[in-house]
Design a protein around this motif. Structure first.
Motif, short mmCIF file in Angstrom:
data_model
loop_
_atom_site.label_atom_id
_atom_site.label_comp_id
_atom_site.label_asym_id
_atom_site.label_seq_id
_atom_site.Cartn_x
_atom_site.Cartn_y
_atom_site.Cartn_z
N PHE A 107 1.52 -1.57 -0.07
CA PHE A 107 0.11 -0.38 0.07
C PHE A 107 0.86 1.13 0.08
CE2 PHE A 107 -4.02 -2.51 1.49
CZ PHE A 107 -4.97 -2.16 0.73
N ALA A 108 1.83 1.18 0.56
CA ALA A 108 2.60 2.74 0.79
C ALA A 108 4.01 2.79 -0.10
CB ALA A 108 3.94 2.12 1.66
N ALA A 109 4.16 1.57 -1.30
CA ALA A 109 4.71 1.55 -1.98
C ALA A 109 3.26 2.31 -3.68
CB ALA A 109 5.14 0.62 -3.60
N ILE A 110 2.33 2.54 -3.57
CA ILE A 110 1.18 3.11 -4.15
C ILE A 110 1.27 3.63 -4.69
CG2 ILE A 110 -0.97 3.77 -5.22
CD1 ILE A 110 -1.43 0.82 -2.99
N GLU A 111 2.07 5.64 -3.42
CA GLU A 111 1.92 6.57 -4.11
C GLU A 111 3.34 6.43 -4.55
OE1 GLU A 111 3.25 10.32 -1.55
OE2 GLU A 111 2.51 8.86 0.47
N SER A 112 4.45 6.07 -4.28
CA SER A 112 5.40 5.86 -5.82
C SER A 112 5.98 5.77 -6.69
CB SER A 112 7.28 5.46 -4.66
OG SER A 112 6.72 4.43 -5.14
N LEU A 117 1.36 13.52 -9.44
CA LEU A 117 0.52 14.06 -8.47
C LEU A 117 0.64 15.74 -7.88
CD1 LEU A 117 -0.53 10.79 -6.46
CD2 LEU A 117 -1.50 11.71 -8.58
N SER A 118 -0.46 15.98 -7.93
CA SER A 118 -0.42 17.51 -6.81
C SER A 118 -0.48 17.08 -5.80
CB SER A 118 -1.81 18.17 -7.31
OG SER A 118 -3.16 17.39 -6.85
N ARG A 122 -2.33 13.76 -4.29
CA ARG A 122 -1.01 12.69 -2.40
C ARG A 122 -1.54 12.71 -1.69
NH1 ARG A 122 3.68 10.89 -4.30
NH2 ARG A 122 4.09 12.92 -6.02
N GLU A 123 -1.88 13.61 -0.74
CA GLU A 123 -2.70 14.24 0.19
C GLU A 123 -3.83 13.08 0.52
OE1 GLU A 123 -2.72 13.70 4.16
OE2 GLU A 123 -1.25 14.85 2.73
N GLN A 124 -5.07 12.97 -0.80
CA GLN A 124 -5.62 12.24 -0.84
C GLN A 124 -5.61 10.41 -1.15
OE1 GLN A 124 -8.21 14.14 -4.33
NE2 GLN A 124 -9.44 15.51 -2.74
N ASP A 150 6.84 16.07 3.49
CA ASP A 150 7.88 16.73 2.63
C ASP A 150 7.32 17.10 1.07
OD1 ASP A 150 10.88 15.23 1.96
OD2 ASP A 150 8.93 14.20 2.26
N GLY A 151 6.48 16.12 0.60
CA GLY A 151 6.50 15.77 -0.48
C GLY A 151 7.75 15.39 -1.94
#
Length: 159
Positions: A107-112, A117-118, A122-124, A150-151
């Motif tokens: 799940f954590a890897a999904i974002e990367s 992403l704005s 990213r927060e959503q 920090d993005g």
């Protein structure tokens, strides 16, 4: 003997005597307003003793059946254990902890894996991931080691 006499003789309440008659206790004549019950104690006493014996026998039979069932289950578990069909609780807990850790990491890897992403998106996404992990494992975000904001190089550490 009247219903009141019977209740006094055996230490029953009037209600209990009524329940016994509803259950089939023998009597000579049913009472009514202004008319006492006529009860023959010679018939009532053996009926009552048999009722108590039957209740005790039924209770004993139920207890014996439960005991036999429990012993049979114990024997079945022992055989299953000897045949290696049972998994120790410690192993199950360890397996589930490992699986839970793998799910968190994926799940954590999904974002990367989602470029461009704005900050709002990213927060959503982080929020959706946190809700999913909480729903799967009962973990809450405050239990995680850290959640970067920090993005840059944003990978969440779920523990």
């Amino acid at each position: 003997m009247s219903k009141i006499d019977l209740a006094r003789a055996f230490g029953f309440s009037d209600t209990h005597v009524d329940q016994l008659y509803d259950a089939g206790a023998p009597f000579v004549e049913r009472g009514g307003p202004g008319r006492p019950w006529k009860i023959e104690s010679a018939a009532f006493i053996p009926w009552y003793i048999k009722r108590k014996q039957d209740a005790a026998t039924n209770d004993f039979g139920r207890v014996k059946t439960r005991e036999m069932t429990a012993r049979a289950k114990q024997r079945e578990l022992k055989v299953a254990d000897l045949e290696g069909q049972l998994i120790p609780t410690v192993e199950v807990v360890a397996y589930l902890a490992d699986a839970n850790s793998t799910i968190r990491a994926r799940f954590a890897a999904i974002e990367s894996q989602v470029p461009g992403l704005s900050d709002e998106q990213r927060e959503q996404l982080r929020s959706a991931i946190a809700d999913s992990i909480e729903g799967l494992s009962g973990d809450k975000p405050e239990d995680w080691k850290s959640a970067p904001t920090d993005g840059e190089d944003d990978e969440m550490d779920f523990g």
